[in-house]
Design a protein around this motif. Structure first.
Motif, short mmCIF file in Angstrom:
data_model
loop_
_atom_site.label_atom_id
_atom_site.label_comp_id
_atom_site.label_asym_id
_atom_site.label_seq_id
_atom_site.Cartn_x
_atom_site.Cartn_y
_atom_site.Cartn_z
N GLU A 26 0.84 -1.19 0.00
CA GLU A 26 0.00 0.00 0.00
C GLU A 26 0.88 1.24 0.00
OE1 GLU A 26 -2.80 0.01 3.25
OE2 GLU A 26 -3.55 2.01 2.75
N LEU A 28 1.71 3.51 1.94
CA LEU A 28 1.60 3.68 3.40
C LEU A 28 3.00 3.52 3.99
CD1 LEU A 28 0.45 3.56 6.31
CD2 LEU A 28 -0.33 1.24 5.83
N ASN A 71 -6.53 1.48 2.99
CA ASN A 71 -7.25 2.72 3.23
C ASN A 71 -6.86 3.80 2.22
OD1 ASN A 71 -8.29 1.40 5.46
ND2 ASN A 71 -6.91 2.35 6.93
N TRP A 96 -3.72 8.49 5.59
CA TRP A 96 -2.62 8.38 6.56
C TRP A 96 -2.02 9.73 6.93
CZ3 TRP A 96 -3.28 3.90 8.59
CH2 TRP A 96 -3.71 2.83 7.82
N ASN A 171 -12.16 -0.81 -0.40
CA ASN A 171 -11.45 -1.39 0.74
C ASN A 171 -12.17 -1.05 2.05
OD1 ASN A 171 -8.93 -2.47 2.17
ND2 ASN A 171 -9.04 -0.39 3.00
N GLU A 172 -12.41 -2.05 2.85
CA GLU A 172 -12.97 -1.86 4.21
C GLU A 172 -14.03 -0.76 4.26
OE1 GLU A 172 -9.77 -1.55 7.09
OE2 GLU A 172 -9.29 -3.66 6.86
N TRP A 177 -13.26 4.68 9.89
CA TRP A 177 -11.99 5.37 9.58
C TRP A 177 -11.79 5.53 8.07
CZ3 TRP A 177 -12.54 0.48 11.56
CH2 TRP A 177 -12.26 -0.57 10.69
N GLN A 347 1.64 -6.59 5.45
CA GLN A 347 1.94 -6.29 4.06
C GLN A 347 3.27 -6.95 3.70
OE1 GLN A 347 1.23 -2.15 3.08
NE2 GLN A 347 -0.71 -2.11 4.19
O1 AHR Z 1 -2.80 -2.97 6.14
C1 AHR Z 1 -2.93 -1.75 6.81
C2 AHR Z 1 -4.36 -1.25 6.85
O2 AHR Z 1 -5.16 -2.16 7.57
C3 AHR Z 1 -5.05 -1.14 5.52
O3 AHR Z 1 -4.81 0.07 4.90
C4 AHR Z 1 -6.50 -1.27 5.88
O4 AHR Z 1 -7.25 -1.85 4.86
C5 AHR Z 1 -6.49 -2.11 7.15
O5 AHR Z 1 -7.26 -1.54 8.13
#
Ligand code: AHR
Length: 497
Positions: A26, A28, A71, A96, A171-172, A177, A347
């Protein structure tokens, strides 16, 4: 401590989809920038990709990698990540709270995925965006030529379409959040319509609808049932996300959390089948556990100082016991290989990951790299139903936890049989009797073991090989049986042919 496995080659449970050994990158923390991409690094190739990372990832034989979030995807405009790099915008990234430079986007990631030998599992933004952008993105990625977006891709230097096969519908989306979080009805309708239209652009794709962010969500189960009620005919997989940790420092309980994963998978499969029955459908929905791992730093919020570029985030340092938990999760996935067709360890690098890099410095492998490596390399073929017996224990949250967690995989083509086994006992070795009754004569290839005196032992830059497997496991052949000794708190790979 005595245990047994009866293994018969005709008791096939399922063909293993190689995508069970997928992973996730990601935008991130230092996953992309400072992880796979670091143009100033001594090992960087002409495109800025760290070759030490490419090598470590290629060795894992990861068949599919989810991208670009997470996210992150729920606020991502894919157009910002394509075209000449000099024109790419620096933007505030709201998942983030960082600054996204957009130096890496869809095309660069596709190039990189080829280098590591992986397919891309693409995700579309159903947070701030919807059907229109999803259809444009798939036209850009998968349509050969002759339309605005496919020709735009060609003008960006990519004559051949990427032909991404697997797509996540957001996603989610149940999580408060999430940017653009939705109710199950809102999401179910949107997922259905987006799936329908994306398939009109490319009928060969497979689509994953979002299940709950975790089994702990208050809407869990209702969310799945409602979303599928609204989208069943147009999607192929339902996603599950599951993270665990030992933040209470109760290792026996922690190693039993794979029982929670097992129950979670069974429950989601049951919900899928409930909707199937309700709809009198012939289609059996499959599952995509597209985020799973041990995650200690879960819940810690974003970087304190906002709008940094790729600040270190969620850089969990994994212990020996974490590797055992990962081993138990992998065995659990294999037990459900009839239903779980894709799974992504979340990840892959620097962010809750089996691989760590130092920006400007070396790369090292975390403890959790090893069970994943072994499962990915040797866990191909079919999963066999085995009859296991093992002494059991009760922990804080689980009852009847077998000390032996194990599975057998048979690769008929290669003629290889592999038993993966964790001894959950923290202070005693286990004598395991493997009865290979139907295989005729078998010979032992090796018995790999990951063990350590210290459950909290970790690999670090200073001591990168502190926890690593050896090939000196104690297994002997004995008249169609293999007698193995599994040391306390160990991960074992017993290979035969
Ligand atoms: O993997 C980290 C985060 O965890 C991802 O962005 C999200 O989908 C989950 O909450």
């Amino acid at each position: 401590l005595r245990s047994q496995m009866l293994i018969d080659k005709s008791f096939v449970k399922a063909q293993i989809d190689p995508r069970l050994y997928g992973s996730f990158i990601e935008h991130l923390g230092r996953a992309v920038y400072g992880g796979i991409y670091e143009p100033d690094h001594p090992t960087a190739d002409a495109n800025g990709f760290r070759q030490d990372a490419i090598e470590a990832i290629r060795a894992l034989q990861v068949p599919i990698i989810r991208y670009p979030g997470g996210n992150f995807v729920s606020g991502y405009n894919w157009e910002d990540g394509v075209g000449p790099k000099k024109d790419r915008k620096r933007l505030l990234e709201l998942a983030w709270w960082t600054t996204e430079t957009n130096e890496v986007g869809t095309n660069e990631f596709a190039d990189w995925a080829k280098l590591v030998g992986s397919e891309v599992m693409m995700a579309v933004n159903l947070g701030t965006r919807g059907i229109d952008d999803a259809r444009n993105l798939i036209e850009y990625c998968n349509h050969p030529s002759g339309s605005y977006y496919s020709d735009l891709r060609i003008s960006h230097g990519y004559k051949e379409p990427h032909r991404f096969k697997t797509w996540c519908l957001g996603n989610e989306m149940d999580g408060p959040w999430q940017i653009g979080t939705k109710t199950a009805v809102e999401y179910g309708r949107l997922a259905n319509e987006t799936a329908k239209v994306m398939r009109w652009v490319d009928p060969t794709i497979e689509l994953v609808a979002c299940g709950s962010s975790s089994s702990g969500m208050s809407t869990f189960a209702d969310w799945e049932a409602t979303v599928l009620d609204l989208s069943y005919d147009n999607v192929d997989y339902l996603s599950l996300h599951a993270y665990y940790n030992n933040n209470n420092n109760d290792t026996s309980n922690f190693l039993a959390t794979s029982l929670n994963l097992d129950q979670f998978i069974s429950s989601v499969a049951a919900i899928c089948d409930y909707v199937k029955a309700k709809k009198r459908s012939k289609k059996k929905l499959m599952l995509s556990l597209d985020e799973w791992n041990v995650w200690h730093t879960v819940g810690t919020s974003r970087a304190e100082e906002r709008w940094q570029i790729a600040p270190p985030e969620f850089e969990d340092v994994y212990t020996h016991e974490d590797a055992l938990a990962v081993g138990c999760f992998l065995i659990t996935l294999l037990k459900h290989a009839d239903r779980v067709k894709m799974a992504c360890m979340a990840q892959l690098i620097n962010v809750i990951a089996p691989i760590t890099t130092e920006t400007g410095g070396p790369l090292w492998l975390q403890t959790t790299y090893y069970p994943f490596l072994h499962a990915s390399i040797y866990g191909r073929g079919t999963v066999l139903h085995t009859v296991n017996s093992s002494p059991k224990y009760d922990s804080k949250d689980y009852t009847d936890v077998p000390y032996l967690e194990s599975i057998c995989v048979y690769d008929e083509e290669q003629g290889h049989i592999t038993v993966f086994a964790v001894n959950r006992h923290l202070s005693e070795a286990m004598e395991l009797d493997l009865d290979f009754r139907s295989f005729g004569e078998v010979s032992l290839i090796e018995h790999i073991v990951l063990e350590h005196e210290d459950l909290k032992a970790v690999n670090t830059k200073a001591n990168p090989q502190h926890v690593r497997p050896h090939h000196g496991g104690l297994s002997v052949l004995d008249n169609g049986h293999v007698k193995s000794s599994l040391t306390k708190a160990s991960w074992n790979v017993i290979r035969l042919q």
